[in-house]
Design a protein around this motif. Structure first.
Motif, PDB file in Angstrom:
ATOM      1  N   HIS A 181      33.161  34.203  34.416  1.00 47.67           N
ATOM      2  CA  HIS A 181      33.063  34.316  35.577  1.00 47.67           C
ATOM      3  C   HIS A 181      31.558  35.769  35.661  1.00 47.67           C
ATOM      4  O   HIS A 181      30.450  35.495  35.561  1.00 47.67           O
ATOM      5  CB  HIS A 181      33.756  34.027  37.003  1.00 47.67           C
TER       6      HIS A 181
ATOM      7  N   SER B 292      37.794  26.778  44.396  1.00 51.00           N
ATOM      8  CA  SER B 292      38.116  28.256  44.379  1.00 51.00           C
ATOM      9  C   SER B 292      39.497  29.076  44.819  1.00 51.00           C
ATOM     10  O   SER B 292      39.845  29.574  44.712  1.00 51.00           O
ATOM     11  CB  SER B 292      36.625  29.135  45.303  1.00 51.00           C
ATOM     12  N   LYS B 293      39.815  27.710  45.345  1.00 50.01           N
ATOM     13  CA  LYS B 293      41.310  27.981  46.006  1.00 50.01           C
ATOM     14  C   LYS B 293      42.179  27.317  45.133  1.00 50.01           C
ATOM     15  O   LYS B 293      43.412  26.997  45.355  1.00 50.01           O
ATOM     16  CB  LYS B 293      41.149  27.077  47.768  1.00 50.01           C
TER      17      LYS B 293
ATOM     18  N   LYS C 196      40.516  27.197  39.049  1.00 54.20           N
ATOM     19  CA  LYS C 196      40.056  28.989  40.083  1.00 54.20           C
ATOM     20  C   LYS C 196      38.264  29.795  40.261  1.00 54.20           C
ATOM     21  O   LYS C 196      37.642  29.753  40.538  1.00 54.20           O
ATOM     22  CB  LYS C 196      41.228  29.449  40.561  1.00 54.20           C
ATOM     23  N   THR C 197      38.334  29.821  38.677  1.00 56.14           N
ATOM     24  CA  THR C 197      36.947  30.552  38.370  1.00 56.14           C
ATOM     25  C   THR C 197      36.233  30.142  38.215  1.00 56.14           C
ATOM     26  O   THR C 197      35.423  30.161  38.359  1.00 56.14           O
ATOM     27  CB  THR C 197      37.824  31.209  36.398  1.00 56.14           C
TER      28      THR C 197
ATOM     29  N   GLN D 147      34.635  29.699  41.730  1.00 55.62           N
ATOM     30  CA  GLN D 147      34.407  30.804  42.310  1.00 55.62           C
ATOM     31  C   GLN D 147      32.854  30.712  41.574  1.00 55.62           C
ATOM     32  O   GLN D 147      31.881  31.411  42.651  1.00 55.62           O
ATOM     33  CB  GLN D 147      35.094  31.986  42.026  1.00 55.62           C
TER      34      GLN D 147
ATOM     35  N   GLU E 264      30.371  28.585  43.428  1.00 55.46           N
ATOM     36  CA  GLU E 264      30.605  28.871  45.321  1.00 55.46           C
ATOM     37  C   GLU E 264      29.567  30.104  44.557  1.00 55.46           C
ATOM     38  O   GLU E 264      28.462  30.312  45.391  1.00 55.46           O
ATOM     39  CB  GLU E 264      31.858  29.760  45.788  1.00 55.46           C
ATOM     40  N   ASP E 265      29.298  31.312  43.945  1.00 51.04           N
ATOM     41  CA  ASP E 265      28.539  32.426  44.140  1.00 51.04           C
ATOM     42  C   ASP E 265      27.340  32.313  43.088  1.00 51.04           C
ATOM     43  O   ASP E 265      26.561  32.556  44.181  1.00 51.04           O
ATOM     44  CB  ASP E 265      29.299  33.690  43.028  1.00 51.04           C
TER      45      ASP E 265
END
Length: 221
Positions: free
Chosen positions: A90, A118-119, A126-127, A130, A133-134
């Motif tokens: 990430h 991400s959840k 999850k990583t 995320q 999204e970022d």
């Protein structure tokens, strides 16, 4: 037009590099990696630095970058710990994407993974979720996210047992046309789709799921 490629020594990244090198619309290729990629080309500027935390600053110094491809990633076993995995998969990815935008990249293509969320209770997924999204939060003029299923192809470096086992089963599913929900796809095919979408995506954000990725690959043949 110049293109940035992260993960150029990995399965998908190397395929992107090889294919983009043959593309007429690209005049310059920039790679940032820990070791030199397997390509000799007048188009290539290969930046090699074993310290990945320095990569963002190296990217910012590049000029005329318009397209960014990231197939960069690691595994928890290769990283040595969950914390290091997140920092690399990430952290480095995100900081390089941010630097790419500062360097002028307008279209960013991220090779993610099927099941990214991400959840998720699984660290890897999850990583990846995320990170997606970022990177979307960086608001590139165009962001393309590919979520391939099990990746097939020869790797320069071996993955862990779980990855190798999944690839073996995925290869059999592909060979015998079995529907196991794995959506196996070769690194070469993912690269072809990534390059095609970098030039032909119509929407500001396009997220291509594993099954749709396979459909696109068939259409491109």
């Amino acid at each position: 037009m110049s293109a940035l490629i992260l993960g150029s020594t990995g399965l998908v990244g190397n395929e992107i590099l090889q294919q983009v090198n043959k593309a007429n619309f690209i005049e310059k290729l920039v790679t940032v990696s820990r070791k030199r990629p397997q390509l000799t080309s007048d188009k290539l500027t290969a930046i090699v630095d074993n310290d990945s935390t320095k990569w963002p600053e190296l990217i910012k110094k590049q000029q005329d970058l318009k397209i960014g491809f990231s197939a960069f990633g690691t595994t928890r076993s290769a990283a040595g710990s969950a914390e290091n995995f997140v920092k690399i998969d990430h952290g480095v990815n995100y900081e390089c994407a941010k630097a790419a935008k500062e360097a002028g990249v307008e279209t960013y293509v991220l090779i993610s993974s099927v099941g990214s969320n991400s959840k998720s209770s699984f660290l890897y997924l999850k990583t990846k979720g995320q990170l997606e999204e970022d990177i979307l939060g960086l608001d590139f003029p165009k962001t393309i996210i590919l979520r391939p299923g099990v990746l097939l192809g020869e790797r320069q470096a071996a993955k862990n047992f779980g990855n190798n086992f999944a690839a073996s089963i995925g290869g059999l599913a592909r060979k015998f046309n079995l529907s196991l929900g794995m959506n196996p796809i070769s690194g070469e095919e993912v690269a072809k789709a990534a390059i095609h979408l970098s030039q032909n995506a119509k929407d500001k954000v396009e997220i291509i799921e594993a099954s749709d990725l396979l459909k696109l690959v068939k259409e491109l043949k």
